[in-house]
Design an enzyme around this catalytic site. Structure first.
Site, PDB file in Angstrom:
ATOM      1  N   GLN A   5      16.839  37.535  26.822  1.00 21.00           N
ATOM      2  CA  GLN A   5      17.838  38.356  26.226  1.00 21.00           C
ATOM      3  C   GLN A   5      17.732  38.949  24.849  1.00 21.00           C
ATOM      4  O   GLN A   5      17.799  38.282  23.935  1.00 21.00           O
ATOM      5  CB  GLN A   5      19.083  37.509  26.473  1.00 21.00           C
ATOM      6  CG  GLN A   5      20.566  37.869  26.074  1.00 21.00           C
ATOM      7  CD  GLN A   5      21.540  36.855  25.895  1.00 21.00           C
ATOM      8  OE1 GLN A   5      21.211  35.839  25.531  1.00 21.00           O
ATOM      9  NE2 GLN A   5      22.801  37.473  26.205  1.00 21.00           N
ATOM     10  N   GLY A   6      17.729  40.509  25.099  1.00 22.78           N
ATOM     11  CA  GLY A   6      17.491  41.164  23.730  1.00 22.78           C
ATOM     12  C   GLY A   6      18.875  41.839  23.555  1.00 22.78           C
ATOM     13  O   GLY A   6      19.178  42.933  23.636  1.00 22.78           O
ATOM     14  N   TYR A   7      19.948  41.022  22.903  1.00 21.27           N
ATOM     15  CA  TYR A   7      21.197  41.622  22.655  1.00 21.27           C
ATOM     16  C   TYR A   7      21.230  41.462  21.045  1.00 21.27           C
ATOM     17  O   TYR A   7      21.499  42.554  20.481  1.00 21.27           O
ATOM     18  CB  TYR A   7      22.302  40.441  23.068  1.00 21.27           C
ATOM     19  CG  TYR A   7      22.717  40.865  24.563  1.00 21.27           C
ATOM     20  CD1 TYR A   7      22.165  41.419  25.473  1.00 21.27           C
ATOM     21  CD2 TYR A   7      24.057  40.195  24.866  1.00 21.27           C
ATOM     22  CE1 TYR A   7      22.674  41.538  26.731  1.00 21.27           C
ATOM     23  CE2 TYR A   7      24.825  40.283  26.155  1.00 21.27           C
ATOM     24  CZ  TYR A   7      23.992  41.024  27.054  1.00 21.27           C
ATOM     25  OH  TYR A   7      24.444  41.093  28.179  1.00 21.27           O
ATOM     26  N   SER A   8      21.025  40.467  20.488  1.00 18.82           N
ATOM     27  CA  SER A   8      21.458  40.217  18.919  1.00 18.82           C
ATOM     28  C   SER A   8      20.431  41.031  18.080  1.00 18.82           C
ATOM     29  O   SER A   8      19.186  41.201  18.442  1.00 18.82           O
ATOM     30  CB  SER A   8      21.360  38.710  18.372  1.00 18.82           C
ATOM     31  OG  SER A   8      22.151  38.123  19.231  1.00 18.82           O
ATOM     32  N   SER A  61      15.405  33.790  22.338  1.00 17.63           N
ATOM     33  CA  SER A  61      14.881  32.911  22.770  1.00 17.63           C
ATOM     34  C   SER A  61      13.814  32.899  23.686  1.00 17.63           C
ATOM     35  O   SER A  61      14.028  33.520  24.947  1.00 17.63           O
ATOM     36  CB  SER A  61      16.321  31.710  23.470  1.00 17.63           C
ATOM     37  OG  SER A  61      17.272  31.677  22.683  1.00 17.63           O
ATOM     38  N   GLU A  92      27.206  33.614  31.367  1.00 17.80           N
ATOM     39  CA  GLU A  92      26.321  32.855  30.196  1.00 17.80           C
ATOM     40  C   GLU A  92      27.295  31.677  30.021  1.00 17.80           C
ATOM     41  O   GLU A  92      26.425  30.525  29.608  1.00 17.80           O
ATOM     42  CB  GLU A  92      26.161  33.672  29.076  1.00 17.80           C
ATOM     43  CG  GLU A  92      25.369  33.004  28.060  1.00 17.80           C
ATOM     44  CD  GLU A  92      25.106  33.949  26.677  1.00 17.80           C
ATOM     45  OE1 GLU A  92      25.629  35.076  26.642  1.00 17.80           O
ATOM     46  OE2 GLU A  92      24.498  33.158  25.739  1.00 17.80           O
ATOM     47  N   SER A 111      30.222  32.492  18.897  1.00 14.98           N
ATOM     48  CA  SER A 111      30.288  31.372  18.043  1.00 14.98           C
ATOM     49  C   SER A 111      31.851  30.775  18.298  1.00 14.98           C
ATOM     50  O   SER A 111      32.475  31.664  18.878  1.00 14.98           O
ATOM     51  CB  SER A 111      30.298  31.878  16.539  1.00 14.98           C
ATOM     52  OG  SER A 111      31.422  32.611  16.247  1.00 14.98           O
ATOM     53  N   GLU A 116      34.056  30.030  16.027  1.00 18.25           N
ATOM     54  CA  GLU A 116      35.091  30.861  15.416  1.00 18.25           C
ATOM     55  C   GLU A 116      35.503  31.972  16.245  1.00 18.25           C
ATOM     56  O   GLU A 116      36.827  32.258  16.390  1.00 18.25           O
ATOM     57  CB  GLU A 116      34.508  31.494  13.908  1.00 18.25           C
ATOM     58  CG  GLU A 116      34.248  30.223  12.847  1.00 18.25           C
ATOM     59  CD  GLU A 116      32.896  29.691  13.377  1.00 18.25           C
ATOM     60  OE1 GLU A 116      31.970  30.174  13.809  1.00 18.25           O
ATOM     61  OE2 GLU A 116      32.765  28.377  12.649  1.00 18.25           O
TER      62      GLU A 116
HETATM   63  C1  LIG Z   1      19.462  28.715  18.925  1.00 23.02           C
HETATM   64  C2  LIG Z   1      19.871  30.327  19.182  1.00 23.02           C
HETATM   65  C3  LIG Z   1      19.579  30.965  20.060  1.00 23.02           C
HETATM   66  C4  LIG Z   1      19.858  32.319  20.407  1.00 23.02           C
HETATM   67  N1  LIG Z   1      19.373  32.951  21.503  1.00 23.02           N
HETATM   68  C5  LIG Z   1      19.503  34.250  21.618  1.00 23.02           C
HETATM   69  C6  LIG Z   1      18.985  35.054  22.805  1.00 23.02           C
HETATM   70  O1  LIG Z   1      17.974  34.478  23.440  1.00 23.02           O
HETATM   71  N2  LIG Z   1      19.005  36.582  22.515  1.00 23.02           N
HETATM   72  C7  LIG Z   1      20.037  37.088  21.889  1.00 23.02           C
HETATM   73  O2  LIG Z   1      20.223  38.078  21.981  1.00 23.02           O
HETATM   74  N3  LIG Z   1      20.691  36.265  20.757  1.00 23.02           N
HETATM   75  C8  LIG Z   1      20.613  35.047  20.743  1.00 23.02           C
HETATM   76  N4  LIG Z   1      21.107  34.248  19.635  1.00 23.02           N
HETATM   77  C9  LIG Z   1      21.978  34.946  18.936  1.00 23.02           C
HETATM   78  C10 LIG Z   1      23.296  34.720  18.949  1.00 23.02           C
HETATM   79  O3  LIG Z   1      24.136  35.179  20.082  1.00 23.02           O
HETATM   80  C11 LIG Z   1      24.109  35.013  17.435  1.00 23.02           C
HETATM   81  O4  LIG Z   1      23.418  34.204  16.467  1.00 23.02           O
HETATM   82  C12 LIG Z   1      25.463  34.927  17.306  1.00 23.02           C
HETATM   83  O5  LIG Z   1      26.121  35.894  18.307  1.00 23.02           O
HETATM   84  C13 LIG Z   1      26.151  34.956  16.055  1.00 23.02           C
HETATM   85  O6  LIG Z   1      25.715  36.280  15.537  1.00 23.02           O
HETATM   86  P1  LIG Z   1      25.011  36.257  13.946  1.00 23.02           P
HETATM   87  O7  LIG Z   1      24.097  35.189  13.924  1.00 23.02           O
HETATM   88  O8  LIG Z   1      24.661  37.562  13.626  1.00 23.02           O
HETATM   89  O9  LIG Z   1      26.352  35.825  13.041  1.00 23.02           O
HETATM   90  P2  LIG Z   1      27.265  36.369  12.236  1.00 23.02           P
HETATM   91  O10 LIG Z   1      27.830  37.251  13.540  1.00 23.02           O
HETATM   92  O11 LIG Z   1      27.145  37.172  11.215  1.00 23.02           O
HETATM   93  O12 LIG Z   1      28.422  35.464  11.895  1.00 23.02           O
HETATM   94  C14 LIG Z   1      28.240  34.630  10.816  1.00 23.02           C
HETATM   95  C15 LIG Z   1      29.289  33.413  10.845  1.00 23.02           C
HETATM   96  O13 LIG Z   1      30.619  34.318  10.363  1.00 23.02           O
HETATM   97  C16 LIG Z   1      31.499  34.066  11.623  1.00 23.02           C
HETATM   98  N5  LIG Z   1      32.177  35.090  12.073  1.00 23.02           N
HETATM   99  C17 LIG Z   1      31.688  36.406  12.458  1.00 23.02           C
HETATM  100  N6  LIG Z   1      32.661  37.310  12.621  1.00 23.02           N
HETATM  101  C18 LIG Z   1      33.837  36.650  12.559  1.00 23.02           C
HETATM  102  C19 LIG Z   1      35.257  37.074  13.060  1.00 23.02           C
HETATM  103  N7  LIG Z   1      35.518  38.259  13.488  1.00 23.02           N
HETATM  104  N8  LIG Z   1      36.244  35.858  12.790  1.00 23.02           N
HETATM  105  C20 LIG Z   1      35.861  34.753  12.281  1.00 23.02           C
HETATM  106  N9  LIG Z   1      34.400  34.482  12.002  1.00 23.02           N
HETATM  107  C21 LIG Z   1      33.600  35.384  12.253  1.00 23.02           C
HETATM  108  C22 LIG Z   1      30.760  33.500  12.745  1.00 23.02           C
HETATM  109  O14 LIG Z   1      31.388  32.639  13.355  1.00 23.02           O
HETATM  110  C23 LIG Z   1      29.707  32.623  12.145  1.00 23.02           C
HETATM  111  O15 LIG Z   1      29.994  31.544  11.649  1.00 23.02           O
HETATM  112  C24 LIG Z   1      20.882  32.929  19.516  1.00 23.02           C
HETATM  113  C25 LIG Z   1      21.164  31.955  18.362  1.00 23.02           C
HETATM  114  C26 LIG Z   1      20.808  30.797  18.262  1.00 23.02           C
HETATM  115  C27 LIG Z   1      21.336  30.338  17.126  1.00 23.02           C
END
Ligand SMILES: Cc1cc2nc3c(=O)[nH]c(=O)nc-3n(C[C@H](O)[C@H](O)[C@H](O)COP(=O)(O)OP(=O)(O)OC[C@H]3O[C@@H](n4cnc5c(N)ncnc54)[C@H](O)[C@@H]3O)c2cc1C
Length: 399
Positions: free
Chosen positions: A126-129, A161, A244, A384, A386
């Site tokens: 999955q290429g989202y983030s 992942s 998902e 997340s 939050e």
């Molecule tokens: C083990 C693992 C597997 C993953 N696998 C994939 C994958 O296969 N493909 C893919 O595309 N992505 C994947 N991800 C990425 C995952 O979707 C992102 O980590 C997630 O969406 C959070 O984004 P971020 O890490 O950029 O954190 P951020 O968005 O920067 O958030 C950082 C912190 O701030 C909080 N926060 C952010 N915005 C708000 C708000 N508006 N209000 C309150 N709190 C807020 C968050 O809850 C978090 O605690 C994976 C992540 C992990 C850890």
């Protein structure tokens, strides 16, 4: 909502149990039971066994290869597979891009991709983030520019992942920079062998390699690999996220973890020779989690029953994500407390499936720290906790 099983359900449960007894490869269940990573060839073996039985995609419509099971049968299947230590199959094809393809894809895309997803021969990621675009996904910057019959893709994905094991990636890319962020995104299917793609590993706190960065440098993707309309990718991406979350409460797995914790507490003795299972403080903590889990199980069943009756579930599923992952983490934390100093040594080689590597401590301690470490991610991925709380506050509580 009927919680007791009727005669037909019991017969179905027995059929599932019999199948698991004969067809779940022993080495797969053993790896799962100690928490060792189930390697790709082993997981494929299990996928093939389910496929051969016609049970690989319970959530899909029957005409696309689904089982046609009702909600109770799917619940029974999930309970029984967790009880038998069957690992979950890779979700990226079956739970994510598969439903997008059969819902929004054209006939050629369905014919090309659905058979490989069902058989388990083609693996997806999955290429989202992206760096800087996680919770705020619509800000993503990976660009796709039209050049004749192709898009030329440039940019970077992160936390992808199992990209190192995947044959294809489904990607959100920006195809229009001028309109609102959500309106300039397209959904592309990209062959991981295409020139210009580089995968770099990220080793996580459990010392294992599940995650990656994926770089795109002038990657040519045929326009026919786009799902649906250009700039409408956000609609398909949101649809995918609802799939998902299927099974996100993880109730059967947490029940199994409770059972394992009881076993650990019976096998563990303190310096005074007393069993951990007889320690009132430990028993209270475990009982509190079991009560929360029982509450979650009922909530999960109620939401599933509403969905089955065609009633709106909507954002209430966020409750399942929050409560389910909080319980998983509480169980992992208690397991760390139970094994004490056996969390300290590195068990990486054994967790990577090298059976001759020396084991430190009892069998049941082997994967406890790795599960605890990687388990921190459960409240981050899939939206997340939050963000889920914000969703509940706005959409359910109307705040
Ligand atoms: C083990 C693992 C597997 C993953 N696998 C994939 C994958 O296969 N493909 C893919 O595309 N992505 C994947 N991800 C990425 C995952 O979707 C992102 O980590 C997630 O969406 C959070 O984004 P971020 O890490 O950029 O954190 P951020 O968005 O920067 O958030 C950082 C912190 O701030 C909080 N926060 C952010 N915005 C708000 C708000 N508006 N209000 C309150 N709190 C807020 C968050 O809850 C978090 O605690 C994976 C992540 C992990 C850890």
């Amino acid at each position: 909502m009927e919680l007791a099983l009727n005669k037909d359900d019991e017969a179905f449960r027995d059929e599932v149990r019999q199948f698991l007894k004969t067809k779940l490869p022993r080495e797969v269940a053993e790896a799962k039971s100690v928490g060792v990573s189930v390697e790709k060839p082993l997981l494929k073996k299990w996928h093939h066994a389910l496929y051969a039985q016609g049970w690989v995609a319970p959530a899909w419509p029957k005409e696309h290869g689904g089982t046609g099971w009702n909600v109770t049968q799917r619940h029974i299947f999930n309970e029984e597979t967790a009880r038998a230590e069957a690992p979950r199959l890779m979700p990226f094809g079956l739970n994510m891009v598969g439903p997008v393809i059969y819902t929004f894809g054209n006939e050629a895309q369905k014919a090309q991709h659905l058979p490989g997803i069902l058989s388990g021969d083609i693996w997806w990621c999955q290429g989202y983030s992206e760096p800087g675009s996680g919770s705020d996904l619509a800000s993503l910057k990976t660009r796709a520019i039209r050049d004749g019959g192709d898009y030329i893709v440039n940019g970077q994905k992160i936390w992808t992942s199992y990209a190192h094991e995947a044959d294809w990636i489904f990607c959100l890319v920006r195809t229009d920079e001028k309109s609102k962020p959500q309106e300039g995104i397209s959904f592309l299917l990209i062959d991981m062998k295409t020139p210009g793609i580089t995968v770099r590993p990220i080793v996580s706190i459990d010392e294992l390699h599940h995650l990656n960065e994926v770089f795109f440098e002038d990657v040519r993707v045929p326009v026919e690999n786009r799902i649906g309309e250009e700039n409408k990718g956000w609609t398909y991406a949101k649809f995918l996220l609802t799939h998902e979350r299927t099974g996100i409460a993880g109730v059967p797995e947490s029940k199994k973890a409770v059972e394992r914790l009881h076993q650990i507490s019976e096998a563990t003795r303190g310096s005074d020779g007393r069993r951990l299972a007889d320690d009132p403080a430990f028993r209270r903590k475990l009982a509190e989690i079991e009560i929360d889990l029982a509450g979650l199980e009922i909530t999960n069943a109620r939401i599933l029953a509403d969905a089955a009756a065609g009633r709106q579930v909507g954002e209430r599923s966020s409750i399942l994500k929050i409560a389910g992952t909080d319980i998983q983490q509480a169980l992992q934390t208690l397991a760390v407390e139970a094994i004490g100093y056996y969390t300290l040594p590195s068990q990486r080689e054994r967790l990577e499936g090298l059976p001759n590597a020396p084991r430190v401590g009892p069998d049941h301690a082997e994967a406890v720290f790795a599960n605890y470490g990687f388990g921190r991610a459960a409240t981050i991925y899939g939206g997340s906790n939050e963000i889920q709380r914000n969703v509940l506050a706005k959409a359910v509580l109307g705040l």
